[in-house]
Scaffold this active site. Sequence first.
Site, mmCIF file in Angstrom:
data_model
loop_
_atom_site.group_PDB
_atom_site.id
_atom_site.type_symbol
_atom_site.label_atom_id
_atom_site.label_comp_id
_atom_site.label_asym_id
_atom_site.label_seq_id
_atom_site.Cartn_x
_atom_site.Cartn_y
_atom_site.Cartn_z
ATOM 1 C CB ALA A 1 -0.458 -7.076 0.352
ATOM 2 C CG ASP A 2 -5.910 -6.460 1.227
ATOM 3 O OD1 ASP A 2 -5.375 -5.728 2.073
ATOM 4 O OD2 ASP A 2 -6.597 -6.027 0.289
#
Length: 415
Positions: free
Chosen positions: A188-189
């Site tokens: 997600a980062d």
Amino acid sequence: MQKESGGLPFIELPKVDGQEGISLLKGMQVIDLSTSIAGPYGTQLLADLGATVIKVEKPGVGDDARHWGPPFIHGESPWYLSVNRNKHSLMLDLTHQKGLELLERLLSQADVLVVNMTARVQKKLGIDYARLGPKFPRLIHASLTGFGLRGKRSHLPCYDLIAEGYSGVMDLTGEAENDPQKVGTPAADLLAGQDVAMAVTAAYAARERTGKGAEIDVSMQASMTRFMAPRLLSYLSSDELPGRSGGKDSVIAIYQVFDTADKQISLGLGNDAIWRRFWAAMGKPEVGENPRYASNADRRSHRDEIVAMIADILRSKPRDEWLGILAGNRIPAGPINRLDDVARDEDLLEQQFLYQAQTANGPVPQVGLGITIDGGAVVHRKSPPSLGEDTENILSNMLKLSPDEIQQLRDAGAV
């Protein structure tokens, strides 16, 4: 106590010195207030493509990721080193009035501001778009937060783990009989960081036409959920709720991991032509031509018996022998590499995608951009900076402050 890795004793990576690199975004100036992984990854992508990125860090503390370890190498966290190449580090206390004034002087020359703070914190510090937009109408203001600036969850903190849970990816990752799992990298980062780089580049191009900046709002939850679009649309189209299947994809037959005589192998038979080539390579072309298995839908219906046939065959030879056979017949297949295998990948090393770069304290490993522009793929111009290593240069050369003015700022604790 920080545990040092003691340099690079494990693998001899090719040495790369600073050079011009890719210059597509040369002239773009980015002020990066973000910390951890997502925001810094996005600004590293911009820096790799040629932008000048000034990383603004809290005096004496710096980016949160600097402290993520052990291991540490020359006092720095590998997590920090992985996403801060080609940047300049400036120590600046934004809670200090003089620190905010210096930031605004930088913004008067900059094209982009990247922040990873919630709307409330941005407003408290005076760095929100509502305040800065009118003062700097050409500024591209990019926020990267867990849930966006305006949704019902906009006030909530977030990490990669949390965003992955919201997106559905954890529920679909892992074997059916096991608990949900997060992806083995901060997905997600990294996806949200890519979205920041993509949106900033698009806004920069648009500004060339309009002369106007933009407010960009990237949500880790949205970026990660968009990553799930093929699975989510399948559910929305059929009401068929997929479950965890490990390496056994529930749509394509056959698309999974198999045992060989020694190590595991991944195999993807994603269309009818590949299916027929596979069975010809196995010496059983009649299976590939069998009308019982003519289409992917047919093969899904008979998945268990097909898997059993393939598993029995692949156990008869070692992995590398099979990889040679499959590659020779243009059949998608590969090893299940561990990180030590990846780090020794001859192609990646030859391409200098994996390399080492020199810092003031010693060599550090790096993972390159992996994008080739006009035949060139090396992007290294500057190693990840130590905390505040460019403060003096930025204040004196960019902002034209005198030595006395800089010392006054230090004495006041603003830098």
